[in-house]
Scaffold this active site. Sequence first.
Site, short mmCIF file in Angstrom:
data_model
loop_
_atom_site.label_atom_id
_atom_site.label_comp_id
_atom_site.label_asym_id
_atom_site.label_seq_id
_atom_site.Cartn_x
_atom_site.Cartn_y
_atom_site.Cartn_z
N ALA A 56 0.81 -1.21 0.00
CA ALA A 56 0.00 0.00 0.00
C ALA A 56 0.85 1.27 0.00
CB ALA A 56 -0.94 0.01 1.21
N LYS A 57 2.13 1.15 0.34
CA LYS A 57 3.09 2.25 0.31
C LYS A 57 2.55 3.50 1.00
CE LYS A 57 5.35 0.61 -3.91
NZ LYS A 57 4.44 -0.50 -4.27
N ARG A 58 2.03 3.31 2.20
CA ARG A 58 1.48 4.43 2.94
C ARG A 58 2.60 5.26 3.58
NH1 ARG A 58 -2.55 2.97 0.19
NH2 ARG A 58 -4.57 2.61 1.16
#
Length: 280
Positions: A97-99
């Site tokens: 999700a590369k938050r």
Amino acid sequence: MNPHPFGARLCRAMDERGPLCVGIDPHASLLADWGLGDDIGGLERFSRAVVDALADRVAVLKPQSAFFERFGSRGIAVLEKTVEEARAAGALVLMDAKRGDIGSTMSAYAETFLRKDAPLFADALTVSPYLGYGSLRPAVDLARQSGCGLFVLALTSNPEGAEIQHAVRSDGSTVAATVLARLAAENAGADPLGSFGAVVGATLGDLSAYDLGINGPLLAPGIGAQGATPRDLPEVFGAAVRNVVPNVSRGVLRAGPDPSALRSAATRFADEVRAALPSR
């Protein structure tokens, strides 16, 4: 502290199932290649087929959240089911999700994926440190509490990443080197492997200028469709190659929808990785 942190569970899974992470990336062109519609029905059939074929045999499955989010709430419901069924079959789930954010917003992202009773609870999460490594502290703390892991973007394979990751700080170190050093500190003393990993592209060539010895896993995208092969891993990762988690997505998924073909493709990549990497 959780008695079974992610790093230890990852080591066990790779020893038992082979050192491979397979992405679940239901983008429109791949759905079409499988003869599926670019709709919620196609998303459901694709995701279930991948889980049914691979979740009981690969170490890690990595759903790319964006490809589910684009279908709105129904897509998120499919993602929840995909995560639940993959974990039930024994695969570790890495949510891609590369938050990355600050303060309460980063805390909310962490609770979405790393809180044990959350609908999207996963074993690990990809995160971005480019609001400053310290902005990740809520995710680091909750991951440690929940026995989960993080994979922090450090040296990514996309060419645009270099303008930030290779930038030189006032102390002479690059941004990427600083991220790696912070991860090494998070993993200090962990055995057999820390739970806080880095994303380092398998397509980047010789990385001997960087200290990849972070005592944590190194997620290595780029194998297969992006051109890297398992044989490239020792050259790219050097002494840290034993901690690499090679990631293959299209290289396996394009073998579908036939389940036996998916399994054969995953087995082939896992065997090639075993042949290229030293034993842990």
